[in-house]
Motif scaffolding. Structure first.
Motif: not given
Length: 303
Positions: A273-290
């Motif tokens: 509830a306190a987090s401002r980052l989505t779970e994938r945005g915060a913890t999935r490196a494959d989503d950061r490729l582009s």
């Protein structure tokens, strides 16, 4: 407080009702549906809803897991335990089999998440699955936010945004040509917080790694990664023992942990509830490729 609880209950009831309706709609429209099941929280929630939708009859669908071979042992053990408990049929597509026979090649970075697409599509074709349930939610990532609950995939398994269909008044169009199939997302309108509130209400069991525990991890690109068969740490990366938990689970080479002392479901809910980052945005490196990493993979046939 009572009003807030009433609203939360009503919200969860509405989400549950929608998901159960979707499961029953698919059962009536399609010949060979299958549920993607990895043992993670979203697929476990999907299975729980499917059991509710057809109780006291058994779930009329098989389960499918595309196993990268780089999964966390705790999650695979949980997957197999759930399958045995409910007497379900599990189809496993091992990415390693596609690597061994030359259909796929290991990536230089060691991650196998992007390698799941071919085994998934080949298995769908082999078993003639015409509807594939997934646990994707619109709050996870921008590409997923664009997708309908019934998402038509062409004969190559590809997602074509221009062929998305309107879904007014909870009416879903499952028509498809031979060779095409439909991905179905009953959790589309859920948020991560909804998922955890419902898990708490229904007392749904999950793998222990979703709760705080000690593990040796190393820091890479701002994420805590665990040592495993996928490699790492690299030169200059140091293992250290920390109290962490996982918000999402997947291929161990690209799924990061978060520092956390949340060892109970109530503490996890407060943390989410306190987090401002989505779970994938915060913890999935494959989503950061582009910027369009997920959308590119979905166009190729990814989940």
């Amino acid at each position: 407080m009572t009003l807030a609880l009433d609203r939360k209950t009503a919200n969860l009831d509405a989400l549950e009702s929608e998901a159960i309706h979707i499961f029953r709609e698919v059962a009536g429209e399609f010949d060979r549906p299958v549920i993607l099941f990895s043992g993670g929280k979203d697929s476990t929630l999907l299975l729980h809803l499917a059991i509710k939708a057809f109780w006291p009859a058994p779930v009329p669908f098989a389960l499918l897991h595309v196993d990268t071979g780089h999964n966390f042992p705790e999650v695979i053990e949980f997957r197999d335990r759930v399958v045995a408990k409910y007497g379900l049929r599990l189809v496993v597509a091992h990415v390693q089999d596609w690597i061994d026979d030359g259909r796929l090649t290991e990536r230089p970075d060691g991650t196998r998440n992007p390698l799941q697409t071919m085994p998934l599509l080949d298995t769908i074709t082999e078993h003639k699955f015409d509807a594939v349930f997934g646990g994707g939610r619109r709050d996870e990532e921008r590409a997923r936010a664009k997708e309908r609950i019934f998402s038509l995939r062409n004969a190559f398994g590809q997602w074509e945004p221009k062929r998305q269909r309107p879904e007014l008044w909870n009416l879903y169009n499952g028509r498809h040509r031979p060779g095409e199939h439909v991905r179905v997302f009953p959790l589309s309108n859920w948020t991560e917080l909804d998922v955890w509130n419902y898990i708490a209400r229904e007392k749904i069991d999950l793998p222990d790694i979703y709760y705080a525990h000690e593990r040796e991890v190393y820091l890479r690109d701002g994420m805590w990664l665990a040592e495993g068969p996928w490699g790492g740490p690299r030169e200059g990366e140091t293992l250290e023992r920390r109290t962490i938990r996982y918000r999402t689970v997947g291929d161990g080479s690209c799924t990061g942990a978060v520092d956390s002392d949340a060892s109970t479901i109530e503490e996890v809910i407060a943390e989410v509830a306190a987090s401002r980052l989505t779970e994938r945005g915060a913890t999935r490196a494959d989503d950061r490729l582009s910027e369009a990493a997920m959308e590119d993979r979905k166009r190729e046939g990814y989940f």
